[in-house]
Design an enzyme around this catalytic site. Sequence first.
Site, PDB file in Angstrom:
ATOM      1  N   GLY A  18      11.656  73.814  23.090  1.00  0.00           N
ATOM      2  CA  GLY A  18      12.661  74.226  22.442  1.00  0.00           C
ATOM      3  C   GLY A  18      12.987  75.777  23.325  1.00  0.00           C
ATOM      4  N   THR A 110       5.666  71.684  27.684  1.00  0.00           N
ATOM      5  CA  THR A 110       5.840  71.295  28.510  1.00  0.00           C
ATOM      6  C   THR A 110       4.327  71.354  29.308  1.00  0.00           C
ATOM      7  OG1 THR A 110       7.693  72.525  28.122  1.00  0.00           O
ATOM      8  CG2 THR A 110       7.312  72.810  30.441  1.00  0.00           C
ATOM      9  N   ASP A 134       7.716  81.307  19.791  1.00  0.00           N
ATOM     10  CA  ASP A 134       6.579  81.561  18.885  1.00  0.00           C
ATOM     11  C   ASP A 134       5.195  82.176  19.127  1.00  0.00           C
ATOM     12  OD1 ASP A 134       7.710  79.603  17.374  1.00  0.00           O
ATOM     13  OD2 ASP A 134       5.813  78.405  18.064  1.00  0.00           O
ATOM     14  N   GLY A 177       7.657  79.173  13.642  1.00  0.00           N
ATOM     15  CA  GLY A 177       6.495  80.280  13.781  1.00  0.00           C
ATOM     16  C   GLY A 177       4.989  79.042  13.628  1.00  0.00           C
ATOM     17  N   ARG A 178       5.498  77.944  13.421  1.00  0.00           N
ATOM     18  CA  ARG A 178       4.622  76.513  13.207  1.00  0.00           C
ATOM     19  C   ARG A 178       3.362  77.124  12.430  1.00  0.00           C
ATOM     20  NH1 ARG A 178       5.392  73.104  18.278  1.00  0.00           N
ATOM     21  NH2 ARG A 178       5.300  75.409  19.536  1.00  0.00           N
ATOM     22  N   GLU A 229       6.848  79.440   8.408  1.00  0.00           N
ATOM     23  CA  GLU A 229       7.503  78.425   7.909  1.00  0.00           C
ATOM     24  C   GLU A 229       6.151  77.539   8.120  1.00  0.00           C
ATOM     25  OE1 GLU A 229       9.703  76.934  11.115  1.00  0.00           O
ATOM     26  OE2 GLU A 229       8.414  77.284  12.326  1.00  0.00           O
ATOM     27  N   ARG A 273      16.477  84.549  -4.092  1.00  0.00           N
ATOM     28  CA  ARG A 273      16.606  83.550  -3.661  1.00  0.00           C
ATOM     29  C   ARG A 273      15.933  83.659  -2.540  1.00  0.00           C
ATOM     30  NH1 ARG A 273      18.943  83.060  -7.384  1.00  0.00           N
ATOM     31  NH2 ARG A 273      21.192  83.998  -7.953  1.00  0.00           N
ATOM     32  N   ARG A 282      16.435  82.260  17.684  1.00  0.00           N
ATOM     33  CA  ARG A 282      16.218  81.428  18.803  1.00  0.00           C
ATOM     34  C   ARG A 282      17.783  81.386  19.866  1.00  0.00           C
ATOM     35  NH1 ARG A 282      13.092  75.970  18.698  1.00  0.00           N
ATOM     36  NH2 ARG A 282      15.302  74.631  19.238  1.00  0.00           N
TER      37      ARG A 282
HETATM   38  O1  F6P Z   1       8.197  76.481  18.897  1.00  0.00           O
HETATM   39  C1  F6P Z   1       9.604  76.987  18.926  1.00  0.00           C
HETATM   40  C2  F6P Z   1       9.852  76.365  17.576  1.00  0.00           C
HETATM   41  O2  F6P Z   1      11.200  77.161  17.246  1.00  0.00           O
HETATM   42  C3  F6P Z   1       9.319  76.500  16.663  1.00  0.00           C
HETATM   43  O3  F6P Z   1       8.838  77.765  15.428  1.00  0.00           O
HETATM   44  C4  F6P Z   1       9.632  75.880  15.243  1.00  0.00           C
HETATM   45  O4  F6P Z   1       9.224  74.581  14.653  1.00  0.00           O
HETATM   46  C5  F6P Z   1      10.438  74.750  16.161  1.00  0.00           C
HETATM   47  O5  F6P Z   1      10.337  74.917  17.288  1.00  0.00           O
HETATM   48  C6  F6P Z   1      12.088  73.902  16.064  1.00  0.00           C
HETATM   49  O6  F6P Z   1      11.580  72.946  16.809  1.00  0.00           O
HETATM   50  P1  F6P Z   1      13.364  72.640  16.751  1.00  0.00           P
HETATM   51  O7  F6P Z   1      14.786  73.165  17.453  1.00  0.00           O
HETATM   52  O8  F6P Z   1      13.310  70.790  17.155  1.00  0.00           O
HETATM   53  O9  F6P Z   1      14.134  72.111  15.053  1.00  0.00           O
END
Ligand code: F6P
Length: 353
Positions: A18, A110, A134, A177-178, A229, A273, A282
């Site tokens: 990403g 990667t 992240d 941020g997973r 998330e 909301r 990003r």
């Molecule tokens: O690893 C970076 C990240 O931005 C995560 O925080 C997010 O869950 C994921 O990539 C989203 O990926 P994509 O661009 O495939 O939606």
Amino acid sequence: MSTSSTKRRRIGLLTGGGDAPGLNGIIEATVRALAPMNLEIVGICDGFEGIYDGRCIPLDVERVRGAHNFAGTLLGTSNKSGTKGRESEFAQALAKLQLEGLIAAGGDGTFEGLSRVLNGGQNLRLIGVPKTIDNDLQGTDVTFGFDTACAVVAESVDALRATAEAHRRVIVVETMGRTAGWIALGGGLASYADVILIPERPYDPEALKQHLLKLRASGRRGAMVVIGEGAHAKGGKPRVAFHVAGSPQSERLGGVAEELARWVERETQWEARHVVLGHLQRSRHPTTTDRFITAAMGVEVARMVSENQWGQAVVVRDGRVTRAPLTDLMKPARLIDTDHRWVKLAQALGLFI
Ligand code: F6P
């Protein structure tokens, strides 16, 4: 007089996974700092996909000048293809590029993909540049892109507070941020969000409900909640939104902010909301902090190439850019300690975490 020219040494530059604000800064700084060495520098297009297809573009100072100001990556990237099960195809495609060495800016996917090929016996001369918004890579204190992502969160929370208070509402803001809550915590802290929910600290729904009720009883018109998330209640688990076939990490998380907003309305009768910041995190032009990191990393990468020091990574440690073994980047995600100083800071400010 001889007409034959000596072949220039060929170095590849790749951005994988990403994208993160600062990738273009890495490209510009590296190419600028390598310029005196008169190498042939090629940019691999679209991450691993460009290796499989043999797609690359020539890079020189004129081509990269000014790129540092933009998010994204001028080379393109992909987080959809790995090397698992395709190791020899990858190794052969890479060999065809005839690179003396490869500089790869990427995340865990990667480096895991490249190490698979390295472990397969390939003599790949690699310099690794850790990258992810992240901020959850081991081996480095911080990754570029993280500060910019936090700025997006903080600016959004501060802006949304106006409409939340105008309408007497709770607004729940979902961050990326997973499994790691760095962006939610950093952005939430910087904007003094009333509630910060991160995956590392599953929350107690009853305590959260009481916190919100108390805020409203104190006369507050609106409240701001930031949720990573991957955050969830005690005993719950992260909410998977969908899967991306073939991706080294196929699960994509999402949907927690909407779910929480409905829960807040049900449990507290406070209108709510939600906003999902998603890929805005990003796509902002990099902050000054991220520009300093990427400039220093690019210069260090060029030094490593000139000293023929491959098989290492550039990392940030104790506020300085330095070198570390590549394997340091290939460990499990760097999560937030439950009593991290930022957690304590949030608590001292009276924020719910
Ligand atoms: O690893 C970076 C990240 O931005 C995560 O925080 C997010 O869950 C994921 O990539 C989203 O990926 P994509 O661009 O495939 O939606």
